[in-house]
Design an enzyme around this catalytic site. Structure first.
Site, PDB file in Angstrom:
ATOM      1  N   VAL A 155       0.841  -1.204   0.000  1.00  0.00           N
ATOM      2  CA  VAL A 155       0.000   0.000   0.000  1.00  0.00           C
ATOM      3  C   VAL A 155       0.875   1.251   0.000  1.00  0.00           C
ATOM      4  O   VAL A 155       0.646   2.193  -0.771  1.00  0.00           O
ATOM      5  CB  VAL A 155      -0.952   0.005   1.203  1.00  0.00           C
ATOM      6  CG1 VAL A 155      -1.740   1.310   1.258  1.00  0.00           C
ATOM      7  CG2 VAL A 155      -1.915  -1.174   1.128  1.00  0.00           C
ATOM      8  N   ALA A 205       2.476   1.748  -3.331  1.00  0.00           N
ATOM      9  CA  ALA A 205       1.527   2.290  -4.302  1.00  0.00           C
ATOM     10  C   ALA A 205       1.327   3.787  -4.094  1.00  0.00           C
ATOM     11  O   ALA A 205       1.233   4.554  -5.058  1.00  0.00           O
ATOM     12  CB  ALA A 205       0.195   1.562  -4.200  1.00  0.00           C
ATOM     13  N   TYR A 206       1.266   4.211  -2.841  1.00  0.00           N
ATOM     14  CA  TYR A 206       1.107   5.636  -2.520  1.00  0.00           C
ATOM     15  C   TYR A 206       2.313   6.426  -3.012  1.00  0.00           C
ATOM     16  O   TYR A 206       2.170   7.464  -3.669  1.00  0.00           O
ATOM     17  CB  TYR A 206       0.933   5.789  -1.013  1.00  0.00           C
ATOM     18  CG  TYR A 206       0.962   7.217  -0.524  1.00  0.00           C
ATOM     19  CD1 TYR A 206      -0.152   8.046  -0.672  1.00  0.00           C
ATOM     20  CD2 TYR A 206       2.096   7.744   0.095  1.00  0.00           C
ATOM     21  CE1 TYR A 206      -0.126   9.356  -0.220  1.00  0.00           C
ATOM     22  CE2 TYR A 206       2.130   9.046   0.551  1.00  0.00           C
ATOM     23  CZ  TYR A 206       1.010   9.851   0.387  1.00  0.00           C
ATOM     24  OH  TYR A 206       1.039  11.157   0.838  1.00  0.00           O
ATOM     25  N   VAL A 207       3.505   5.940  -2.705  1.00  0.00           N
ATOM     26  CA  VAL A 207       4.725   6.634  -3.127  1.00  0.00           C
ATOM     27  C   VAL A 207       4.797   6.721  -4.642  1.00  0.00           C
ATOM     28  O   VAL A 207       5.124   7.779  -5.211  1.00  0.00           O
ATOM     29  CB  VAL A 207       5.966   5.924  -2.544  1.00  0.00           C
ATOM     30  CG1 VAL A 207       7.246   6.461  -3.189  1.00  0.00           C
ATOM     31  CG2 VAL A 207       6.020   6.103  -1.029  1.00  0.00           C
TER      32      VAL A 207
END
Length: 221
Positions: free
Chosen positions: A129, A132-134
């Site tokens: 997660v 994916a955010y980065v």
């Protein structure tokens, strides 16, 4: 000079702190929200919400939401909900559609709230997660930098709900640290008024330099 400023993610925590700063300065704020209840809650003197669902709306809807505004602030985020897909649909696609919508609406000024260190290599044990955010923040920042908008990218450190101090550290690269959301909002407001911040990408953490001076110093660096 007063202006009309749209905030993508207008019901978010940073947006709610930024809006009163801008209205006190005489600006009109257009928070973009996806629910009527949010619009009713935010509506007030100098605050004119418009409806926009970041995830389901297309570029044309973004352009319509930006009609008549002078600047766009992208302050949306998928949040710490563990939902990988929302990192793509909100943090990445939302930003890409905001850039395209700004161009289509003839809005030149664009300020994006990103996150600290998203260009750095990820440690091997990072969760999917967070990865994916980065990636979403990294790729959306790259798209903003490649655009022909008058952009500024702010990359805050770890966000806290502590009261704002009015003092920050602001530079292209800084060690990781924390910063109150209230100080992030104050920096955004100052950046919107700074022509010298155009084309700059800055990391933002807590520090000891007053906000206005920090922006002026970074803009002149």
């Amino acid at each position: 000079m007063t202006s009309t400023i749209a905030i993508v993610g207008g019901a978010g925590q940073i947006a709610r702190l930024l809006t009163p700063i801008l209205t006190r300065e005489g600006h009109t704020v257009v928070p973009l929200v996806r629910r009527e209840a949010q619009a009713a809650e935010l509506r007030g003197p100098g605050v004119e919400p418009r409806m926009l669902d970041i995830e389901t709306s297309g570029e044309e809807a973004f352009a319509a939401a930006f009609d008549g505004v002078d600047a766009v602030v992208f302050a949306a985020g998928g949040g710490p909900d563990g939902n990988i897909e929302r990192k793509r649909t909100v943090d990445l696609q939302g930003a890409l559609k905001s850039v395209a919508g700004s161009r289509a609406a003839g809005v030149r000024r664009y300020v994006q709230v990103s996150a600290i260190g998203v260009d750095d290599p990820l440690p091997p044990d990072v969760g999917e997660v967070w990865a994916a955010y980065v990636a979403a923040k990294r790729d959306s920042d790259a798209a903003v930098r490649a655009s022909d908008l008058d952009w500024t990218i702010i990359r805050p450190g770890g966000l806290t709900d502590e009261p704002g101090t009015g003092r920050v550290a602001l530079a292209p690269e800084l060690p990781r640290g924390q910063v109150p959301r209230a100080d992030v909002a104050a920096v955004i407001a100052e950046v919107l008024a700074s022509r010298g911040s155009i084309g700059k990408q800055w990391t933002l953490v807590g520090g000891d330099v007053p906000v206005a001076r920090a922006v002026a110093q970074a803009a002149g660096a």
